[in-house]
Structures are given as structure tokens and as C-alpha cells.
Design an enzyme around this catalytic site. Structure first.
Site, PDB file in Angstrom:
ATOM      1  N   HIS A  69       0.730  -1.268   0.068  1.00 53.34           N
ATOM      2  CA  HIS A  69      -0.009  -0.007  -0.101  1.00 53.34           C
ATOM      3  C   HIS A  69       0.897   1.166   0.133  1.00 53.34           C
ATOM      4  CE1 HIS A  69       1.282  -0.496   4.224  1.00 53.34           C
ATOM      5  NE2 HIS A  69       1.188   0.740   4.300  1.00 53.34           N
ATOM      6  N   HIS A 153       5.233   6.536  -1.276  1.00 58.64           N
ATOM      7  CA  HIS A 153       5.955   5.480  -1.714  1.00 58.64           C
ATOM      8  C   HIS A 153       5.053   4.278  -1.055  1.00 58.64           C
ATOM      9  CE1 HIS A 153       6.329   5.866   2.488  1.00 58.64           C
ATOM     10  NE2 HIS A 153       6.720   4.686   2.555  1.00 58.64           N
TER      11      HIS A 153
HETATM   12  P1  A2P Z   1       5.308   3.077   5.144  1.00 59.45           P
HETATM   13  O1  A2P Z   1       3.790   3.848   4.881  1.00 59.45           O
HETATM   14  O2  A2P Z   1       6.515   3.558   4.959  1.00 59.45           O
HETATM   15  O3  A2P Z   1       5.114   1.610   4.591  1.00 59.45           O
HETATM   16  P2  A2P Z   1       3.540   0.090  11.475  1.00 59.45           P
HETATM   17  O4  A2P Z   1       3.052  -1.488  10.982  1.00 59.45           O
HETATM   18  O5  A2P Z   1       4.767   0.379  11.698  1.00 59.45           O
HETATM   19  O6  A2P Z   1       2.440   0.521  12.520  1.00 59.45           O
HETATM   20  O7  A2P Z   1       3.208   0.744  10.281  1.00 59.45           O
HETATM   21  C1  A2P Z   1       1.915   0.764   9.525  1.00 59.45           C
HETATM   22  C2  A2P Z   1       2.039   1.601   8.431  1.00 59.45           C
HETATM   23  O8  A2P Z   1       1.923   2.896   8.632  1.00 59.45           O
HETATM   24  C3  A2P Z   1       3.137   1.416   7.419  1.00 59.45           C
HETATM   25  O9  A2P Z   1       2.801   1.430   6.011  1.00 59.45           O
HETATM   26  C4  A2P Z   1       4.288   2.364   7.868  1.00 59.45           C
HETATM   27  O10 A2P Z   1       5.133   2.933   6.788  1.00 59.45           O
HETATM   28  C5  A2P Z   1       3.137   3.641   8.217  1.00 59.45           C
HETATM   29  N1  A2P Z   1       3.819   4.355   9.288  1.00 59.45           N
HETATM   30  C6  A2P Z   1       4.152   4.153  10.569  1.00 59.45           C
HETATM   31  N2  A2P Z   1       4.760   4.950  11.200  1.00 59.45           N
HETATM   32  C7  A2P Z   1       4.335   6.142  10.478  1.00 59.45           C
HETATM   33  C8  A2P Z   1       4.677   7.448  10.629  1.00 59.45           C
HETATM   34  N3  A2P Z   1       5.211   8.221  11.855  1.00 59.45           N
HETATM   35  N4  A2P Z   1       4.516   8.483   9.731  1.00 59.45           N
HETATM   36  C9  A2P Z   1       4.262   7.927   8.412  1.00 59.45           C
HETATM   37  N5  A2P Z   1       3.651   6.815   8.283  1.00 59.45           N
HETATM   38  C10 A2P Z   1       4.156   5.620   9.160  1.00 59.45           C
END
Ligand code: A2P
Length: 218
Positions: A69, A153
């Protein structure tokens, strides 16, 4: 109150259809498989291994992180700044569950993450929180001067003990650096090196990925 907070998701984003997940996953694997055989990559192998003369199998080096995603807003079930404002935004409500075609224009690799850069259209940018790149300034100096949407991304994989949030930061970091020379013309596109194990492949033909705008509760 606490009840309304629990109704907010972990994050909102565009979720790739399953057929498209396979296609993107395979393209990324092909890229990694080729990258670690290139002389240009081997020359900088210490960026990944810490030791010269050691080999690295990039396909093994990265672990997949769930459903592919492109995160628009990380809400952390309401604990993240601006989470409820985002969820209440009429544009978010209007497009919730709508289908979008994302354009994947580059693949990038660092010793921490592998990801795909997403180039958002003006319509897609309406779902992108305008302050994302400014808020990334503390983690990646120079982010605030990048165009809105630069962080968009898809996380394709993370090295051991690395969280997916790192992928967007790695992309922003590459985008703040001066664009290097093309190191190699690959079948998929032009490969550039940015130092410290950072590589970006600009795709000759962007990958068009069918997605659904939705949210993830976990
Ligand atoms: P990304 O969008 O780069 O894939 P997690 O499993 O660590 O809780 O993360 C769930 C999703 O949210 C993942 O897609 C992750 O990164 C995104 N994510 C986690 N923390 C943040 C943050 N502080 N800011 C933006 N996106 C985040």
C-alpha cells in the site's frame, strides 16, 4: 471521547489489488536479483555488509511487510497529529473505497529499506496531507523544500529490525541529494548511486498499479 478515537484506523492509504501486488513484488525481486550481481553494486558492498569481499543476497536481506500500500495518513488510531481532521476531510470521505491508478516511477534500495516511489496526480494529491514533507524536516533535513507528495511510496521490504516508517524517510533523503551519474542502464531503467548504500532506479516505463483508497485497522 475514547470511543470516537478508537474508530480511527492505524492508517489511510491506497491498497494495491492482489494481482498488482504480485506484479510489483515480482518486479522488485527481479530488480534486487540483478542489482546484487552488478559490479557497480559490489564495489559498494561494504555499505550493506560492513565488510569488503562479503556477498549479500538482497532477496534474503529484506523482509516483506504485509499488504502492499501507499500510506496517505498515519493515524495511529487517533494518537497521531491531525488524524481526526484527516478522517473528517470531505475529500477523504468522498473518495473512501474509490479505485485509483497509481504511477510507480522508481524503485529504491538502501541498507534499511526497499521501496517504490509513487508519483501522485493532482487529484491524488487532494488525499495527501499537505504538511507531510514539512513534518518530515526533523527526521530528514531538506524535506520541507521538496514538492508536496515527495514522500509518497510503497514499502516493499525492510531489513531486519527496521520499521516500515523508515522507507519514506529513505526516499526523502535520496530526493534531497544531488542526482548522481547514471551508473548502469538496466532493462527496467537507469540506475543511480547516492552514496551510503542508497540506489535508485528510474523506471523506463512507470508501473501502473490499480488500488483502492481505504484504511487499515490491524
Ligand atoms: P510506510 O507507509 O512507509 O509503509 P506499522 O506497521 O509500523 O505500524 O506501520 C503501518 C503503516 O504506517 C506502514 O505502512 C508504515 O510505513 C506507516 N507508518 C508507520 N509509522 C508512520 C509515521 N510515523 N509516519 C508515517 N507513516 C507511518
Amino acid at each position: 471521547g475514547p470511543l470516537s478515537e478508537t474508530s480511527l484506523p492505524l492508517y489511510f492509504g491506497w491498497f494495491l489489488f492482489s494481482s498488482v501486488q504480485d506484479k510489483v513484488g515480482c518486479t522488485a525481486m527481479d530488480f534486487l536479483k540483478t542489482l546484487d550481481t552488478l559490479e557497480a553494486f559490489k564495489k559498494h558492498i561494504t555499505d550493506f555488509t560492513g565488510q569488503a569481499e562479503k556477498e549479500v543476497d538482497l532477496e534474503q536481506y529484506f523482509e516483506a511487510k504485509g499488504v502492499l500500500h501507499c500510506t496517505t495518513k498515519f493515524c495511529d488510531y487517533g494518537k497521531a497529529d491531525g488524524a481526526s481532521e484527516y478522517a473528517k476531510n470531505p475529500v477523504v470521505k468522498k473518495f473512501y473505497s474509490a479505485v485509483f491508478e497509481l504511477s510507480l516511477t522508481a524503485l529504491f534500495v538502501t541498507p534499511r529499506t526497499v521501496g517504490a516511489r509513487v508519483s501522485l496526480t493532482d487529484e491524488q494529491l487532494k488525499l495527501w496531507p499537505a504538511d507531510t514533507e514539512k513534518e518530515s524536516e526533523a527526521d530528514v533535513p531538506g524535506s520541507a523544500s521538496l514538492p508536496v507528495g515527495s514522500r509518497a511510496h510503497i514499502t516493499l521490504g525492510c531489513a531486519k529490525d527496521v520499521e516500515p516508517v523508515q522507507t519514506g524517510l529513505d526516499l526523502l533523503q535520496i530526493l534531497t541529494l544531488p542526482q548522481g551519474e547514471v551508473v548502469e542502464e538496466m532493462e527496467l531503467g537507469s540506475l543511480r548511486y547516492y552514496g551510503e548504500g542508497r540506489w535508485m532506479l528510474s523506471l523506463r516505463e512507470p508501473i501502473c498499479a490499480a488500488t483502492c483508497f481505504s484504511s487499515f485497522y490491524g
